[in-house]
Motif scaffolding. Structure first.
Motif, PDB file in Angstrom:
ATOM      1  N   LYS A 188      20.218 -63.439 -61.295  1.00  0.00           N
ATOM      2  CA  LYS A 188      19.013 -63.226 -60.190  1.00  0.00           C
ATOM      3  C   LYS A 188      17.942 -64.682 -60.414  1.00  0.00           C
ATOM      4  CE  LYS A 188      18.934 -58.328 -59.296  1.00  0.00           C
ATOM      5  NZ  LYS A 188      18.959 -58.657 -57.558  1.00  0.00           N
ATOM      6  N   GLY A 189      18.124 -65.060 -61.776  1.00  0.00           N
ATOM      7  CA  GLY A 189      17.347 -66.307 -62.008  1.00  0.00           C
ATOM      8  C   GLY A 189      15.749 -65.661 -62.284  1.00  0.00           C
ATOM      9  N   GLY A 190      15.545 -64.385 -62.209  1.00  0.00           N
ATOM     10  CA  GLY A 190      14.309 -63.897 -62.674  1.00  0.00           C
ATOM     11  C   GLY A 190      14.195 -62.352 -62.283  1.00  0.00           C
ATOM     12  N   LEU A 191      13.288 -61.709 -63.058  1.00  0.00           N
ATOM     13  CA  LEU A 191      13.164 -60.292 -62.840  1.00  0.00           C
ATOM     14  C   LEU A 191      12.073 -59.533 -63.239  1.00  0.00           C
ATOM     15  CD1 LEU A 191      16.626 -58.699 -64.776  1.00  0.00           C
ATOM     16  CD2 LEU A 191      15.733 -58.405 -62.327  1.00  0.00           C
ATOM     17  N   GLU A 192      11.408 -58.800 -62.371  1.00  0.00           N
ATOM     18  CA  GLU A 192      10.128 -58.143 -62.472  1.00  0.00           C
ATOM     19  C   GLU A 192      10.402 -56.871 -63.603  1.00  0.00           C
ATOM     20  OE1 GLU A 192       7.104 -59.204 -61.733  1.00  0.00           O
ATOM     21  OE2 GLU A 192       8.302 -60.777 -60.968  1.00  0.00           O
ATOM     22  N   VAL A 193       9.468 -56.291 -64.428  1.00  0.00           N
ATOM     23  CA  VAL A 193       9.714 -55.272 -65.140  1.00  0.00           C
ATOM     24  C   VAL A 193      10.271 -53.883 -64.359  1.00  0.00           C
ATOM     25  CG1 VAL A 193       8.657 -53.711 -66.756  1.00  0.00           C
ATOM     26  CG2 VAL A 193       8.002 -56.392 -67.008  1.00  0.00           C
ATOM     27  N   GLU A 194       9.402 -53.505 -63.439  1.00  0.00           N
ATOM     28  CA  GLU A 194       9.972 -52.463 -62.603  1.00  0.00           C
ATOM     29  C   GLU A 194      11.237 -52.613 -62.090  1.00  0.00           C
ATOM     30  OE1 GLU A 194       8.382 -49.839 -62.763  1.00  0.00           O
ATOM     31  OE2 GLU A 194       6.370 -50.631 -63.674  1.00  0.00           O
ATOM     32  N   GLU A 195      11.618 -53.671 -61.520  1.00  0.00           N
ATOM     33  CA  GLU A 195      12.882 -53.995 -61.008  1.00  0.00           C
ATOM     34  C   GLU A 195      14.101 -53.750 -61.960  1.00  0.00           C
ATOM     35  OE1 GLU A 195      15.584 -57.686 -58.742  1.00  0.00           O
ATOM     36  OE2 GLU A 195      13.479 -57.982 -59.715  1.00  0.00           O
ATOM     37  N   ALA A 196      13.851 -54.327 -63.299  1.00  0.00           N
ATOM     38  CA  ALA A 196      14.675 -54.013 -64.383  1.00  0.00           C
ATOM     39  C   ALA A 196      14.990 -52.798 -64.858  1.00  0.00           C
ATOM     40  CB  ALA A 196      14.404 -55.174 -65.323  1.00  0.00           C
ATOM     41  N   ALA A 197      13.870 -52.164 -65.173  1.00  0.00           N
ATOM     42  CA  ALA A 197      13.728 -50.784 -65.388  1.00  0.00           C
ATOM     43  C   ALA A 197      14.937 -49.983 -64.412  1.00  0.00           C
ATOM     44  CB  ALA A 197      12.337 -50.173 -65.524  1.00  0.00           C
ATOM     45  N   ALA A 198      14.358 -50.045 -62.967  1.00  0.00           N
ATOM     46  CA  ALA A 198      15.186 -49.336 -62.181  1.00  0.00           C
ATOM     47  C   ALA A 198      16.691 -49.503 -62.231  1.00  0.00           C
ATOM     48  CB  ALA A 198      14.878 -49.608 -60.721  1.00  0.00           C
ATOM     49  N   ALA A 199      17.113 -50.905 -62.407  1.00  0.00           N
ATOM     50  CA  ALA A 199      18.431 -51.106 -62.597  1.00  0.00           C
ATOM     51  C   ALA A 199      19.037 -50.606 -64.035  1.00  0.00           C
ATOM     52  CB  ALA A 199      18.597 -52.864 -62.723  1.00  0.00           C
ATOM     53  N   LEU A 200      18.262 -50.454 -64.894  1.00  0.00           N
ATOM     54  CA  LEU A 200      18.938 -49.937 -66.302  1.00  0.00           C
ATOM     55  C   LEU A 200      18.593 -48.513 -66.593  1.00  0.00           C
ATOM     56  CD1 LEU A 200      17.195 -52.839 -68.778  1.00  0.00           C
ATOM     57  CD2 LEU A 200      19.534 -52.630 -67.949  1.00  0.00           C
ATOM     58  N   GLY A 201      17.844 -47.679 -65.558  1.00  0.00           N
ATOM     59  CA  GLY A 201      17.682 -46.606 -65.784  1.00  0.00           C
ATOM     60  C   GLY A 201      16.757 -46.169 -66.642  1.00  0.00           C
ATOM     61  N   VAL A 202      15.849 -46.862 -67.317  1.00  0.00           N
ATOM     62  CA  VAL A 202      14.814 -46.589 -68.304  1.00  0.00           C
ATOM     63  C   VAL A 202      13.368 -46.630 -67.864  1.00  0.00           C
ATOM     64  CG1 VAL A 202      16.594 -47.254 -70.050  1.00  0.00           C
ATOM     65  CG2 VAL A 202      14.967 -49.018 -69.212  1.00  0.00           C
ATOM     66  N   SER A 203      12.543 -46.678 -68.858  1.00  0.00           N
ATOM     67  CA  SER A 203      11.182 -46.740 -68.264  1.00  0.00           C
ATOM     68  C   SER A 203      10.772 -48.362 -68.267  1.00  0.00           C
ATOM     69  CB  SER A 203      10.382 -45.769 -69.277  1.00  0.00           C
ATOM     70  OG  SER A 203      10.151 -46.463 -70.753  1.00  0.00           O
ATOM     71  N   ALA A 204       9.578 -48.501 -67.688  1.00  0.00           N
ATOM     72  CA  ALA A 204       9.165 -49.851 -67.490  1.00  0.00           C
ATOM     73  C   ALA A 204       8.798 -50.200 -69.252  1.00  0.00           C
ATOM     74  CB  ALA A 204       7.860 -49.898 -66.846  1.00  0.00           C
ATOM     75  N   ALA A 205       8.117 -49.382 -69.917  1.00  0.00           N
ATOM     76  CA  ALA A 205       7.784 -49.670 -71.374  1.00  0.00           C
ATOM     77  C   ALA A 205       8.740 -49.862 -72.277  1.00  0.00           C
ATOM     78  CB  ALA A 205       7.159 -48.398 -71.941  1.00  0.00           C
ATOM     79  N   THR A 206      10.103 -49.353 -72.129  1.00  0.00           N
ATOM     80  CA  THR A 206      11.186 -49.721 -72.590  1.00  0.00           C
ATOM     81  C   THR A 206      11.886 -50.975 -72.407  1.00  0.00           C
ATOM     82  OG1 THR A 206      11.919 -47.173 -73.139  1.00  0.00           O
ATOM     83  CG2 THR A 206      13.750 -48.920 -73.270  1.00  0.00           C
ATOM     84  N   THR A 207      11.708 -51.345 -71.131  1.00  0.00           N
ATOM     85  CA  THR A 207      12.212 -52.548 -70.634  1.00  0.00           C
ATOM     86  C   THR A 207      11.249 -53.661 -70.932  1.00  0.00           C
ATOM     87  OG1 THR A 207      12.948 -51.497 -68.469  1.00  0.00           O
ATOM     88  CG2 THR A 207      12.466 -53.919 -68.427  1.00  0.00           C
TER      89      THR A 207
END
Length: 269
Positions: A17-36
């Motif tokens: 993607k060339g860039g990621l927001e925390v919330e977007e990454a958290a959703a893709a990984l299935g974890v919390s924003a804090a973990t991401t």
């Protein structure tokens, strides 16, 4: 998903993607924003990405990830290839191992073979490698003679390359060599990201009576910057059962014979 799997996946997505927001990454990984955020911070400390105000962007790396971050991905397929490769090696052999996750697994599979654990006046096996991590694992096993090529170390792959490595390899004779790659296609053969590593890997293959590409299915269809060689250099290509059958057939048509290694496979020497 285990932490090393999250880190691998996070970097894969970031590379695409060339860039990621925390919330977007958290959703893709299935974890919390804090973990991401913690995962992103850990990768930033390793200079594998750059943190931004709301996420991350790729760092100044080509995503040829350090081995310590790649060990968990494709583990089953690599283990199958490693067992098959180790089964091709008779006692007393001189084996060449390039750097990489699959060749690292081959080194471990060789070390686990009972006949290579026997002590005697002569080493039961000689391993020639340009990979620092492989040498580090095998050095503690006195029954295996470990020869390191020397050369300039690469931080991501732990491989040694350059004039020193080529000088040492040029004076040795190997019975069999297993060469790890970053990509392989029927048309281009085996490829890696660095021209220096490609040169050393090709020389190791040429110094062996038999040489094989070893790679899990994820490397098939990828063409990287520097070519090592194809059927003119290698006797075959060992991969795992997740490789698409049409891709295997295409390799066979290109004269690079493919051995598909299953979970219980072990090739006779």
């Amino acid at each position: 998903m285990k932490r090393h799997e999250r880190l691998n996946t996070l970097l894969d997505i970031l590379g695409e993607k060339g860039g990621l927001e925390v919330e977007e990454a958290a959703a893709a990984l299935g974890v919390s924003a804090a973990t991401t955020r913690r995962d992103m911070d850990a990768l930033a400390e390793q200079q594998l990405l750059i943190r931004t105000r709301g996420g991350a962007v790729p760092g100044h790396v080509n995503y040829d990830l350090p081995i310590r971050y790649r060990q968990g991905a494709r583990a089953v397929g690599r283990a199958a290839v490693a067992r098959a490769a180790a089964g091709m090696v008779p006692p007393g052999s001189v084996v060449g191992l390039s750097g990489g996750t699959t060749t690292t697994e081959i080194a471990r599979a060789l070390a686990r073979r009972p006949e290579f654990g026997e002590t005697g006046p002569e080493p039961s096996l000689t391993v020639v490698t340009n990979a620092l991590n492989i040498a580090n694992e095998l050095t503690i096993r006195p029954q295996i003679k470990t020869v390191v090529t020397g050369g300039v170390a690469h931080a991501r792959s732990f491989e040694l390359s350059g004039t020193f490595a080529e000088t040492v390899l040029g004076r040795l004779h190997l019975d069999i060599a297993f060469i790890g790659v970053n990509g392989i296609t029927p048309a281009e053969g085996a490829t890696v990201h660095s021209e220096e590593e490609a040169s050393v890997n090709a020389l190791m293959a040429r110094r062996a009576q038999r040489a094989f590409v070893v790679a899990d299915a994820s490397k098939i269809g990828t063409r990287c910057f520097a070519r090592i060689g194809g059927s003119e250099l290698f006797d075959g290509f060992l991969t795992d059962t997740s490789s698409p059958s049409e891709a295997v057939a295409e390799f066979d048509r290109s004269s690079l014979a493919v051995t598909v290694c299953g979970a219980d496979d072990e090739t006779d020497a």
